[in-house]
Scaffold this active site. Structure first.
Site, mmCIF file in Angstrom:
data_model
loop_
_atom_site.group_PDB
_atom_site.id
_atom_site.type_symbol
_atom_site.label_atom_id
_atom_site.label_comp_id
_atom_site.label_asym_id
_atom_site.label_seq_id
_atom_site.Cartn_x
_atom_site.Cartn_y
_atom_site.Cartn_z
ATOM 1 N N ILE A 1 -4.028 2.461 0.520
ATOM 2 C CA ILE A 1 -4.414 1.922 -0.740
ATOM 3 C C ILE A 1 -3.380 1.088 -1.505
ATOM 4 O O ILE A 1 -1.963 1.552 -1.498
ATOM 5 C CB ILE A 1 -5.185 3.027 -1.590
ATOM 6 C CG1 ILE A 1 -6.232 3.671 -0.761
ATOM 7 C CG2 ILE A 1 -5.500 2.661 -3.140
ATOM 8 C CD1 ILE A 1 -6.859 5.039 -1.457
ATOM 9 N N THR B 1 0.741 -1.280 0.154
ATOM 10 C CA THR B 1 -0.129 0.034 -0.057
ATOM 11 C C THR B 1 0.792 1.190 -0.008
ATOM 12 O O THR B 1 1.929 1.227 0.161
ATOM 13 C CB THR B 1 -1.051 -0.081 1.130
ATOM 14 O OG1 THR B 1 -0.189 0.108 2.264
ATOM 15 C CG2 THR B 1 -1.844 -1.162 1.301
ATOM 16 N N ASP B 2 0.196 2.395 -0.162
ATOM 17 C CA ASP B 2 0.812 3.724 -0.220
ATOM 18 C C ASP B 2 0.320 4.335 0.977
ATOM 19 O O ASP B 2 -0.025 3.585 2.100
ATOM 20 C CB ASP B 2 0.277 4.636 -1.439
ATOM 21 C CG ASP B 2 -1.102 4.831 -1.511
ATOM 22 O OD1 ASP B 2 -1.966 4.611 -0.343
ATOM 23 O OD2 ASP B 2 -1.801 5.219 -2.491
ATOM 24 N N LEU B 3 0.665 5.666 1.281
ATOM 25 C CA LEU B 3 0.738 6.163 2.713
ATOM 26 C C LEU B 3 -0.978 6.331 3.019
ATOM 27 O O LEU B 3 -1.219 6.374 4.105
ATOM 28 C CB LEU B 3 0.989 7.674 2.598
ATOM 29 C CG LEU B 3 2.632 7.666 2.458
ATOM 30 C CD1 LEU B 3 3.315 9.135 2.415
ATOM 31 C CD2 LEU B 3 3.259 7.010 3.728
#
Length: 128
Positions: free
Chosen positions: A19, A14-16
């Protein structure tokens, strides 16, 4: 032939915002294709020893809905019409029946020297 491959989304995917980072969908579908090819009975290690490898030629991808940390996903792989020189697969990433990501992937066969080669007969028979 249709193939289902389960994936759980880990923190590293995931990203920050929590997601799934867009490029990781390509990793998910690559893993699913590797297992699909294995189930077809194709030994890629032996293929390489024989001087042939698979290579992705083209990917057409649609990102429809986000996957998030800890989601249980399924990659659904199906064959599309191809030719003696290429495999075309449709790969959908689903969560609880909802389509999140869809890709059409064109795969070719190459010699280990980098020239395009016809798919071996055993692969054409297995895939179609």
């Amino acid at each position: 032939m249709s193939h289902l491959f389960p994936i759980r989304v880990y923190y590293e995917d995931t990203d920050l915002a929590g997601i799934v980072y867009y490029a990781n969908y390509l990793k998910f579908i690559e893993r699913a294709r590797s297992e699909w090819v294995r189930e077809l009975g194709i030994d890629q290690v032996q293929m390489k020893a024989d001087g042939l490898v698979f290579a992705v030629r083209r990917v057409e991808a649609d990102y429809l809905m986000p996957a998030k940390y800890d989601d249980d996903l399924v990659v659904h792989t199906t064959m599309e019409p191809g030719s003696g020189a290429r495999l075309v697969v449709k790969q959908d990433v689903m969560r609880d029946g909802a389509l999140l990501f869809s890709a059409i992937v064109t795969i070719i066969c190459m010699t280990t020297e980098g020239t395009v080669a016809r798919l071996p007969a055993v692969i054409r028979r297995s895939a179609y």
